[in-house]
Scaffold this active site. Structure first.
Site, PDB file in Angstrom:
ATOM      1  N   HIS A 101       4.065  -7.057   2.988  1.00 45.08           N
ATOM      2  CA  HIS A 101       3.747  -5.928   3.864  1.00 45.08           C
ATOM      3  C   HIS A 101       3.871  -4.661   3.038  1.00 45.08           C
ATOM      4  O   HIS A 101       4.932  -4.361   2.497  1.00 45.08           O
ATOM      5  CB  HIS A 101       4.685  -5.870   5.071  1.00 45.08           C
ATOM      6  CG  HIS A 101       4.343  -4.743   6.008  1.00 45.08           C
ATOM      7  ND1 HIS A 101       3.505  -4.902   7.089  1.00 45.08           N
ATOM      8  CD2 HIS A 101       4.725  -3.436   6.006  1.00 45.08           C
ATOM      9  CE1 HIS A 101       3.387  -3.746   7.723  1.00 45.08           C
ATOM     10  NE2 HIS A 101       4.105  -2.833   7.083  1.00 45.08           N
ATOM     11  N   CYS A 102       2.785  -3.911   2.927  1.00 41.28           N
ATOM     12  CA  CYS A 102       2.748  -2.744   2.058  1.00 41.28           C
ATOM     13  C   CYS A 102       2.981  -1.468   2.868  1.00 41.28           C
ATOM     14  O   CYS A 102       2.152  -1.116   3.713  1.00 41.28           O
ATOM     15  CB  CYS A 102       1.403  -2.662   1.335  1.00 41.28           C
ATOM     16  SG  CYS A 102       1.284  -1.272   0.189  1.00 41.28           S
ATOM     17  N   PRO A 103       4.085  -0.755   2.623  1.00 45.27           N
ATOM     18  CA  PRO A 103       4.316   0.494   3.358  1.00 45.27           C
ATOM     19  C   PRO A 103       3.330   1.586   2.986  1.00 45.27           C
ATOM     20  O   PRO A 103       3.083   2.495   3.786  1.00 45.27           O
ATOM     21  CB  PRO A 103       5.753   0.861   2.949  1.00 45.27           C
ATOM     22  CG  PRO A 103       5.966   0.194   1.632  1.00 45.27           C
ATOM     23  CD  PRO A 103       5.183  -1.076   1.693  1.00 45.27           C
ATOM     24  N   ASN A 106       0.580   0.712   5.262  1.00 40.31           N
ATOM     25  CA  ASN A 106       0.970   0.527   6.659  1.00 40.31           C
ATOM     26  C   ASN A 106       0.282  -0.705   7.252  1.00 40.31           C
ATOM     27  O   ASN A 106      -0.157  -0.714   8.406  1.00 40.31           O
ATOM     28  CB  ASN A 106       0.633   1.763   7.495  1.00 40.31           C
ATOM     29  CG  ASN A 106       1.348   1.777   8.842  1.00 40.31           C
ATOM     30  OD1 ASN A 106       2.434   1.200   8.988  1.00 40.31           O
ATOM     31  ND2 ASN A 106       0.739   2.405   9.834  1.00 40.31           N
TER      32      ASN A 106
END
Length: 269
Positions: A101-103, A106
Site C-alpha cells: 500500500h503506497c501512501p 493513497n
C-alpha cells in the site's frame, strides 16, 4: 499524495522560470515539463485505477478449478483469495498481486495499476536525473554572468536540487525493488514472508515462482504503448488477476462450444 503533485509542480515551475529568464533553453524546459506532465498523469492513473480488488462474485479460474482441490478464502472479505492476493487493512479489501500500500499514491499497488506505478517511478527518475545534470553543468561549467542564476533563482534551484536528489535516490531504490520482484515472481509482501520462512527453516531458495513476463504488466499492445500512462490490455484477464466470475466462465464456455462446433462443421467439409 498531494505532496507529490506539489513537489512536481514546483520543479516544473522553477525550470519554467529559468527558461523565461534565459538561463535555460526553451527546448530544455519543454522536455523537463513533458516529463513532469507524464509523471503526474501516471500518478493520477495509479491513484484512481483499481489495483485489482477481488469482487464478492470472484470464483477460481477454470484452470485452477481443475488443478486445485483447496481454495483459500479471506476471513475478512469472505471472498475467494487467489494466489499472491493480500488483504489491505487500510483499503479494507483484497488486492490481486498486491505489492504494497503506497501512501504516496493513497492506493494499493497490484495487478491493475502496476504498470502506471512503474511508469511513474521511471518518469520521476528521468526528470530528477535530467535536472541534476542541468544544474551540475551550470554549476561547474558556468564562467560568466550570462549563465549565472540570479540570487532569487539560486534559492529556488537549491530547493529543487534537494528534492531531485531525494526523488532520484527513492525512485532508484523502488525501481530496483520492482525489477527484483519481476525476476523472482514475488511482490514485496510475498518476499517478506518468504524471507521469514528462509530465516526460520534455513531454506536458501529465493523463490519457486517463475519470473513475471513484461506482457503481464504492460499488456499485449504495441510496445510504444508501454511507455504511455494508458491502461494495458491483456490476452487473458482472468489468468493475470487470478480469478474469474460466473458470467465470464459461462461466456467463455459458450464461445469455446461455438468454436468447437464451427471447427467440426469445417472439418466435415
Amino acid at each position: 499524495s498531494s505532496m507529490v503533485w506539489i513537489m512536481i509542480l514546483y520543479s516544473g515551475f522553477t525550470v519554467t522560470i529559468l527558461a523565461q529568464n534565459n538561463k535555460l533553453h526553451s527546448t530544455v524546459a519543454i522536455i523537463y515539463c513533458t516529463l513532469c506532465a507524464l509523471a503526474l498523469s501516471a500518478h493520477a492513473k495509479t491513484t484512481f485505477t483499481d489495483p485489482g480488488a477481488i469482487p464478492q462474485t470472484a470464483v477460481p479460474t477454470e484452470e485452477d478449478g481443475i488443478n486445485r482441490a483447496f481454495f483459500p478464502m479471506c476471513s475478512v472479505c469472505e471472498t475467494y483469495k487467489p494466489k499472491h492476493t493480500h488483504h489491505c487493512r487500510i483499503c479494507n479489501r483484497c488486492v490481486s498481486g498486491m505489492d504494497h500500500h503506497c501512501p504516496w499514491m493513497n492506493n494499493c499497488i497490484g495487478r491493475g495499476n502496476m504498470k502506471h506505478f512503474i511508469l511513474f517511478l521511471v518518469y520521476v527518475w528521468l526528470a530528477s536525473a535530467y535536472a541534476l545534470c542541468l544544474f551540475a553543468i551550470n554549476y561547474f561549467l558556468c564562467n560568466s554572468d550570462e549563465c549565472a542564476f540570479p540570487q532569487v533563482l539560486v534559492q529556488l534551484v537549491r530547493i529543487m536540487t534537494f528534492l531531485c536528489i531525494g526523488a532520484f535516490v527513492f525512485t532508484s531504490n523502488m525501481i530496483m525493488t520492482v525489477l527484483w520482484g519481476m525476476v523472482t515472481g514475488l511482490g514485496t509482501i510475498d518476499r517478506m514472508k518468504r524471507e521469514e520462512q528462509v530465516n526460520s527453516n534455513n531454506d536458501t531458495t529465493i523463490s519457486n515462482e517463475p519470473p513475471i513476463p513484461w506482457e503481464d504488466i504492460f499488456g499485449t499492445q504495441h510496445y510504444y504503448s508501454w511507455f504511455l500512462p494508458i491502461d494495458p490490455m491483456f490476452d487473458d484477464y482472468d489468468r493475470i488477476m487470478g480469478y474469474s466470475t460466473l458470467p465470464r466462465l459461462r461466456r467463455e464456455k459458450k464461445m469455446n462450444g461455438n468454436g468447437n462446433g464451427q471447427s467440426n462443421n469445417f472439418s466435415s467439409f
